[in-house]
Design an enzyme around this catalytic site. Structure first.
Site, PDB file in Angstrom:
ATOM      1  N   ARG A 117      -4.113  28.190  10.518  1.00 15.12           N
ATOM      2  CA  ARG A 117      -4.866  27.067  11.117  1.00 15.12           C
ATOM      3  C   ARG A 117      -6.130  26.689  10.349  1.00 15.12           C
ATOM      4  NH1 ARG A 117      -3.518  29.716  16.251  1.00 15.12           N
ATOM      5  NH2 ARG A 117      -1.776  28.560  17.131  1.00 15.12           N
ATOM      6  N   LYS A 139      -7.673  13.689   0.866  1.00 23.75           N
ATOM      7  CA  LYS A 139      -6.230  13.459   0.989  1.00 23.75           C
ATOM      8  C   LYS A 139      -5.505  14.705   0.489  1.00 23.75           C
ATOM      9  CE  LYS A 139      -5.770   8.437   0.761  1.00 23.75           C
ATOM     10  NZ  LYS A 139      -5.350   7.258  -0.020  1.00 23.75           N
ATOM     11  N   GLU A 181      -8.788   4.758 -13.570  1.00 26.46           N
ATOM     12  CA  GLU A 181      -9.454   4.853 -12.257  1.00 26.46           C
ATOM     13  C   GLU A 181     -10.963   4.603 -12.385  1.00 26.46           C
ATOM     14  OE1 GLU A 181      -7.768   4.791  -9.614  1.00 26.46           O
ATOM     15  OE2 GLU A 181      -5.847   5.745 -10.048  1.00 26.46           O
ATOM     16  N   LYS A 219     -16.715   6.818  -5.355  1.00 33.09           N
ATOM     17  CA  LYS A 219     -15.627   7.218  -4.442  1.00 33.09           C
ATOM     18  C   LYS A 219     -16.190   7.926  -3.202  1.00 33.09           C
ATOM     19  CE  LYS A 219     -11.265   8.761  -3.377  1.00 33.09           C
ATOM     20  NZ  LYS A 219     -10.002   9.281  -3.798  1.00 33.09           N
ATOM     21  N   GLU A 229      -8.862   5.620   5.790  1.00 42.13           N
ATOM     22  CA  GLU A 229      -8.318   4.417   5.159  1.00 42.13           C
ATOM     23  C   GLU A 229      -7.894   3.340   6.164  1.00 42.13           C
ATOM     24  OE1 GLU A 229      -5.670   5.554   1.974  1.00 42.13           O
ATOM     25  OE2 GLU A 229      -5.179   3.473   1.559  1.00 42.13           O
ATOM     26  N   ARG A 233     -11.906   1.854   2.576  1.00 43.45           N
ATOM     27  CA  ARG A 233     -11.220   2.727   1.609  1.00 43.45           C
ATOM     28  C   ARG A 233     -10.041   2.010   0.945  1.00 43.45           C
ATOM     29  NH1 ARG A 233     -10.068   9.222   2.030  1.00 43.45           N
ATOM     30  NH2 ARG A 233      -8.989   9.429   0.030  1.00 43.45           N
ATOM     31  N   ASN A 237      -7.255   0.779  -3.423  1.00 47.89           N
ATOM     32  CA  ASN A 237      -5.863   0.468  -3.765  1.00 47.89           C
ATOM     33  C   ASN A 237      -5.747  -0.701  -4.734  1.00 47.89           C
ATOM     34  OD1 ASN A 237      -4.982   2.495  -2.123  1.00 47.89           O
ATOM     35  ND2 ASN A 237      -4.833   1.175  -0.318  1.00 47.89           N
ATOM     36  N   HIS A 240      -3.119  -0.814  -7.445  1.00 49.12           N
ATOM     37  CA  HIS A 240      -2.130   0.207  -7.106  1.00 49.12           C
ATOM     38  C   HIS A 240      -0.904  -0.344  -6.382  1.00 49.12           C
ATOM     39  CE1 HIS A 240      -5.320   2.841  -8.340  1.00 49.12           C
ATOM     40  NE2 HIS A 240      -4.610   3.930  -8.086  1.00 49.12           N
ATOM     41  N   HIS A 244       1.809   1.126  -8.430  1.00 46.43           N
ATOM     42  CA  HIS A 244       2.694   2.183  -7.920  1.00 46.43           C
ATOM     43  C   HIS A 244       4.155   1.839  -8.147  1.00 46.43           C
ATOM     44  CE1 HIS A 244       0.000   4.556  -4.936  1.00 46.43           C
ATOM     45  NE2 HIS A 244       0.063   5.127  -6.124  1.00 46.43           N
ATOM     46  N   HIS A 259       0.081   7.912 -14.654  1.00 42.15           N
ATOM     47  CA  HIS A 259      -0.403   7.114 -13.529  1.00 42.15           C
ATOM     48  C   HIS A 259      -1.331   6.009 -14.050  1.00 42.15           C
ATOM     49  CE1 HIS A 259      -1.765   6.249  -9.469  1.00 42.15           C
ATOM     50  NE2 HIS A 259      -3.025   6.412  -9.853  1.00 42.15           N
TER      51      HIS A 259
HETATM   52  N1  GLY Z   1      -6.829   7.402  -4.543  1.00 37.10           N
HETATM   53  C1  GLY Z   1      -7.184   6.513  -3.513  1.00 37.10           C
HETATM   54  C2  GLY Z   1      -7.758   7.189  -2.324  1.00 37.10           C
HETATM   55  O1  GLY Z   1      -8.076   8.369  -2.356  1.00 37.10           O
HETATM   56  O2  GLY Z   1      -7.890   6.591  -1.297  1.00 37.10           O
END
Ligand code: GLY
Length: 361
Positions: A117, A139, A181, A219, A229, A233, A237, A240, A244, A259
């Protein structure tokens, strides 16, 4: 003279960024009864000695290794990490260090936060891309049933220690990948960073310490306000949505690209769409394209690839009939998100703009 590392404690995450960050962070590691290090085999070869030379007093109870590359973000490798933590006696008083790029911080953060946990973890990113992007923002996750990041959660590390010393170990193509980036951060929110990067190749840049501090801080500022997000946030993107699809297209082929190469192409397409949708001036479009083109070769995309990429884009966004929302540039240093009403024709034209190296008008 060396600048001091930049310290920023947001109450949930302690960020230490810049030359000397590892030494500055030393005391963070002493409060844990046992420390485990997760890394891939390249990181073990090129970065582990650097870490141990900067943090000689750290008491490592065990190392957990995974193969390098996105394919390691799997449930099988997650099982391997949970098994290793169990067999080596990790408890909630232990610490997991995620030493590596985005794959390591994604799967490591996921495994740590689900083990008993929640085991505390600290990210020590070793690639430019992870230093300015992947290690920041909580993330975590793994790929599942061929969907990227299908299982995971937002969970903050205790700290992120970003030391440019690791960049000396980085291959050209990964340095270039992270540069996409950095460029994106400048375009979406940081006109000063755009000026600092200048009209030059990334290989000519010497001020990496300053650039990493600035880009990482951009960031951090975004994710502090919108961790999950739902709002601002989403500007991250930019480049992207199309990028992507390009990345997935090439991953499915036998000529995978980084990438950053995919995002650089996505930036060109979405910058052009910005001129059509949110009135980005053509002079700005040309400036962005010039800077991307001096740093990235155009990908050999053909007209017949466009429908495949457009399908991938819809699958990625899990939208088949409805509207894909884009983040676009209003001006250099200012992005807007949730822009809808972009027709399939305009998206296709943006690919043609890229393929045919057209001028903005
Ligand atoms: N790489 C984009 C984000 O972390 O939201």
């Amino acid at each position: 003279m060396m600048n001091s590392p930049f310290l920023f404690d947001t109450k949930t995450v302690n960020y230490i960024i810049g030359d000397g960050a590892l030494e500055q962070a030393a005391k963070l590691f002493t409060q844990y009864q046992s420390v485990f290090i997760l890394m891939d085999k390249n990181v073990e070869k090129f970065c582990l000695d650097v870490l141990m030379s900067k943090l000689p007093d750290i008491k490592v109870r065990g190392y957990i290794k995974i193969p390098a590359g996105e394919s390691s973000k799997s449930i099988e490798h997650a099982t391997h990490i949970w098994e290793s933590l169990t067999n080596m006696g990790a408890s909630r008083d232990s610490l997991l260090i995620n030493l590596g790029g985005g794959v390591v911080s994604d799967i490591g953060g996921f495994c740590a936060s689900t083990f008993k946990r929640g085991l505390p973890f600290i990210n020590i990113p070793t690639t430019l891309l992870a230093q300015v992007d992947a290690s920041i923002g909580g993330k975590t996750g793994i790929d599942f049933l061929s969907f990227k990041n299908q299982v995971g959660l937002f969970v903050d590390p205790k700290a992120v220690v970003i030391d440019p010393v690791f960049l000396k170990t980085l291959e050209f193509k990964y340095w270039q990948s992270g540069f996409a980036e950095v460029t994106k951060h400048a375009l979406i929110m940081d006109k000063e960073l755009w000026k600092l990067l200048g009209d030059r190749k990334f290989t000519e840049i010497e001020e990496w310490n300053k650039i990493i501090m600035r880009s990482a801080k951009d960031k951090i500022d975004i994710v502090r306000y919108d961790k999950t997000e739902h709002g601002i946030r989403k500007i991250l993107n930019f480049g992207h949505t199309i990028g992507h699809a390009i990345e997935t297209f090439y991953l499915k082929s036998d000529q995978p690209i980084t990438h950053g190469q995919a995002i650089a192409a996505g930036i060109i397409c979405e910058t052009w769409i910005s001129s059509k949708m949110v009135k980005l001036e053509c002079d700005n479009v040309e400036e962005v394209i010039h800077r991307i083109d001096i740093n990235f070769n155009r990908l050999p995309i053909t007209e017949k690839d466009i429908p495949k990429m457009m399908l991938l884009m819809r699958q990625d966004k899990k939208i088949i009939d409805g509207d894909i929302k884009f983040s676009l540039l209003r001006k250099l240093g200012k992005a807007v998100h949730d822009i809808g009403g972009i027709s399939a024709e305009l998206i296709r034209d943006s690919f043609l703009f890229y393929i045919n190296n057209k001028k903005c008008n």
